[in-house]
Write an enzyme that holds these catalytic residues in place. Structure first.
Site, PDB file in Angstrom:
ATOM      1  N   GLU A 265       0.831  -1.214   0.000  1.00 40.92           N
ATOM      2  CA  GLU A 265       0.000   0.000   0.000  1.00 40.92           C
ATOM      3  C   GLU A 265       0.859   1.255   0.000  1.00 40.92           C
ATOM      4  OE1 GLU A 265      -1.762  -0.528   3.821  1.00 40.92           O
ATOM      5  OE2 GLU A 265      -3.188  -2.015   3.120  1.00 40.92           O
ATOM      6  N   PRO A 266       1.610   1.510  -1.041  1.00 42.29           N
ATOM      7  CA  PRO A 266       2.424   2.724  -1.045  1.00 42.29           C
ATOM      8  C   PRO A 266       1.585   3.981  -1.298  1.00 42.29           C
ATOM      9  CG  PRO A 266       2.654   1.564  -3.127  1.00 42.29           C
ATOM     10  CD  PRO A 266       1.759   0.718  -2.277  1.00 42.29           C
ATOM     11  N   GLY A 267       1.889   5.025  -0.598  1.00 42.02           N
ATOM     12  CA  GLY A 267       1.230   6.314  -0.839  1.00 42.02           C
ATOM     13  C   GLY A 267       2.281   7.333  -1.240  1.00 42.02           C
TER      14      GLY A 267
ATOM     15  N   ARG B 208       2.936  19.708   7.034  1.00 42.82           N
ATOM     16  CA  ARG B 208       4.028  18.836   7.471  1.00 42.82           C
ATOM     17  C   ARG B 208       5.166  19.579   8.202  1.00 42.82           C
ATOM     18  NH1 ARG B 208       6.885  16.324   4.217  1.00 42.82           N
ATOM     19  NH2 ARG B 208       7.161  14.459   5.456  1.00 42.82           N
TER      20      ARG B 208
ATOM     21  N   TYR C  35       5.442  18.174  11.980  1.00 45.27           N
ATOM     22  CA  TYR C  35       6.578  17.369  12.442  1.00 45.27           C
ATOM     23  C   TYR C  35       7.920  17.802  11.866  1.00 45.27           C
ATOM     24  CZ  TYR C  35       4.008  14.475   8.959  1.00 45.27           C
ATOM     25  OH  TYR C  35       3.266  14.010   7.901  1.00 45.27           O
TER      26      TYR C  35
ATOM     27  N   CYS D  35      -1.740  32.495  10.637  1.00 46.97           N
ATOM     28  CA  CYS D  35      -1.512  33.179  11.906  1.00 46.97           C
ATOM     29  C   CYS D  35      -1.023  32.244  13.005  1.00 46.97           C
ATOM     30  CB  CYS D  35      -2.788  33.905  12.308  1.00 46.97           C
ATOM     31  SG  CYS D  35      -3.182  35.189  11.131  1.00 46.97           S
ATOM     32  N   GLU D  36       0.087  31.614  12.766  1.00 47.89           N
ATOM     33  CA  GLU D  36       0.761  30.760  13.739  1.00 47.89           C
ATOM     34  C   GLU D  36       2.248  31.007  13.558  1.00 47.89           C
ATOM     35  OE1 GLU D  36      -0.304  27.639  15.640  1.00 47.89           O
ATOM     36  OE2 GLU D  36      -2.164  28.780  15.596  1.00 47.89           O
TER      37      GLU D  36
ATOM     38  N   TYR E 265       0.715  13.991   1.449  1.00 48.12           N
ATOM     39  CA  TYR E 265       0.319  14.458   2.789  1.00 48.12           C
ATOM     40  C   TYR E 265       0.401  15.981   2.905  1.00 48.12           C
ATOM     41  CZ  TYR E 265       0.715   9.503   3.588  1.00 48.12           C
ATOM     42  OH  TYR E 265       0.565   8.152   3.483  1.00 48.12           O
TER      43      TYR E 265
HETATM   44  C1  LIG Z   1      -2.548   1.515   6.660  1.00 50.69           C
HETATM   45  C2  LIG Z   1      -1.673   2.362   5.822  1.00 50.69           C
HETATM   46  N1  LIG Z   1      -1.239   1.869   4.651  1.00 50.69           N
HETATM   47  C3  LIG Z   1      -0.454   2.593   3.830  1.00 50.69           C
HETATM   48  C4  LIG Z   1      -0.052   3.862   4.178  1.00 50.69           C
HETATM   49  C5  LIG Z   1       0.809   4.618   3.220  1.00 50.69           C
HETATM   50  O1  LIG Z   1       2.046   4.923   3.728  1.00 50.69           O
HETATM   51  P1  LIG Z   1       3.101   5.684   2.816  1.00 50.69           P
HETATM   52  O2  LIG Z   1       2.430   6.875   2.265  1.00 50.69           O
HETATM   53  O3  LIG Z   1       4.210   6.011   3.734  1.00 50.69           O
HETATM   54  O4  LIG Z   1       3.502   4.721   1.746  1.00 50.69           O
HETATM   55  C6  LIG Z   1      -0.452   4.420   5.389  1.00 50.69           C
HETATM   56  C7  LIG Z   1      -0.018   5.760   5.796  1.00 50.69           C
HETATM   57  O5  LIG Z   1       0.599   5.984   6.786  1.00 50.69           O
HETATM   58  C8  LIG Z   1      -1.295   3.640   6.235  1.00 50.69           C
HETATM   59  O6  LIG Z   1      -1.730   4.130   7.390  1.00 50.69           O
END
Ligand SMILES: Cc1ncc(COP(=O)(O)O)c(C=O)c1O
Length: 433
Positions: free
Chosen positions: A289-291, A330, A334, A361-362, A390
């Protein structure tokens, strides 16, 4: 240059992406503006698919984690490229549906799914609901008691691996808010196997985001397989799917290592294959599940420099820009760092070290600290690299500033895929007394 999109170029002193002059786009569409390079975006998706097809010819699936960024055009590209989609809300499910992502390739995630979200996912027959905790499982058992076709589920485990990343994006320890502690595995499996409306497909874990330590991802796969072997030995039930989540890191600055999708695929596949061979366990489907590693590099954020602030001794302290924490939280959330250029002075030497202050305004709304840029002036266009992940997905309307427009760039043309929010939209929810 791994921080900029693959098609980045400097033409007549201006930064260009996808054959488009970013200064001209900022002028035409206004700022802040988010632009995405289609070549980089599709390239990352294709690299993932090819890398896993080569490394793990047994069944696998690549799901784009839509929390990194989602809009309908992006989900359409996900579908065209043959990826699945992970969603976390009812509206994200709607985007998946309207983009034509096949529902069997959609997974519903989340640690606090609402009744509406669960009911919609069930009604639309998503491929899997990723169960986070025992209360959710009880809720799902009740909702599916009379379901003719059982709903596939994955159990999300907290594998007790403290990922080496920022604490806010580390999710794998047993006291993190996500996932079932391993100690709760028996209770979950017992309930699941007795639930007529649910079908346990497999086990899932996601230990965190922006990870460069492949050994921690390797350990995640090992924990998942150990749990699968335990379930087989204790319950005589063999799961058919394992998912070690996403999390592969991307470089935001030149000091960080490049993203190695092929190395990641090879390592995950080898670890899983070895562990299965040793345990005499049939190779499961591997779902990843890459994002961030799909969308981050394709995105560039453009801001207009509005003004400057000097210290009493004459040093330039800040460039003020027209966006900030409401479109990219971001840095404030963090301490994330980015690389940047002045798009209209892209060929000039970066000889001035400044901070770039957001407009909100921060005091914490500082987009960039200690960044070397050509000496800038009001009207310049700041381009922030690796801005795809993100950022807009966490955008707010703080100070009632409309959210930015989004363009998709390719072959010298720019397509508007999300228009700028309007003031009317911002006020539309208010009820005048
Ligand atoms: C359950 C789950 N899968 C996949 C991801 C995707 O992570 P990333 O964007 O670091 O690949 C996340 C994000 O943190 C997540 O919570």
């Amino acid at each position: 240059m791994d921080v900029w999109p693959e098609t980045v170029a400097v033409r007549d002193g201006h930064l260009a992406v996808g054959g488009c002059d970013l200064v001209a786009l900022a002028e035409q569409h206004g700022t802040p503006l988010y632009v995405f390079d289609e070549v980089t975006l599709r390239g990352a998706m294709r690299t993932y698919r090819a890398a896993f097809a080569a490394a793990y010819p047994a069944q696998h699936r690549v799901h784009y984690a839509s929390k990194a960024l989602l809009n309908t055009a992006l989900a359409q590209i996900v579908a065209e490229e043959g990826l699945g989609l992970d969603v976390v809300s009812a509206a994200e499910l709607r985007v998946a549906q309207r983009a034509g992502v096949p529902m069997e390739h959609v997974h519903l995630h989340g640690n606090a799914k609402s009744a509406l979200e669960l009911e919609r996912a069930l009604a639309w027959n998503v491929g899997a609901i990723v169960v986070d905790n025992l209360d959710e499982l009880a809720h799902l058992c009740a909702l599916t008691a009379h379901r003719p076709q059982p709903q596939g589920v994955l159990l999300r485990l907290a594998p007790d691996i403290a990922a080496q990343t920022h604490a806010h994006i580390a999710t794998g320890s047993s006291d993190a808010k996500f996932g079932l502690p391993l100690a709760a595995l028996d209770a979950a499996v017992t309930q699941l196997l007795a639930a007529p409306g649910l079908h346990l497909l497999g086990l899932h874990a996601h230990i965190g985001s922006q990870l460069f330590r492949l050994d921690q991802l390797q350990a995640t796969v090992q924990v998942l397989l150990e749990a699968a072997v335990y379930v087989r030995d204790q319950y005589g039930y063999t799961v058919t799917e394992l998912s070690p989540g996403g999390g592969l890191g991307v470089p935001y600055t030149t000091e960080q290592p490049p993203t190695d999708i092929c190395g990641y695929a090879t390592m995950l596949a080898a670890t899983l294959t070895d562990a299965c061979t040793r345990a005499n366990f049939p190779l499961p489907r591997l779902t990843i599940e890459p994002g961030r590693s799909i969308i981050a590099r394709a995105g560039v954020a453009l801001y207009r420099v509005i003004g400057r602030k000097y210290a009493p001794d004459g040093r330039l302290l800040y460039l003020h820009v027209d966006g900030g924490m409401a479109d990219n939280l971001r840095p404030a959330l963090y301490g994330a760092r980015y690389s940047a250029l002045l798009a209209n002075r892209a060929a000039e030497p970066a000889d001035t070290v400044v901070a770039v202050a957001g407009r909100y305004c921060e005091s914490g709304d500082i987009l960039l600290r200690d960044i070397a840029l050509p000496s800038g002036a009001s009207g310049d266009v700041l381009a922030v690299a690796t801005a795809g992940a993100y950022t807009l997905s966490m955008a707010s309307t703080y100070n009632l500033v409309p959210r930015p427009a989004v363009l998709l760039l390719a072959g010298g043309s720019a397509r508007l895929i999300q228009r700028r929010e309007t003031e009317e939209e911002l006020l539309a929810r208010d009820i005048v007394l």
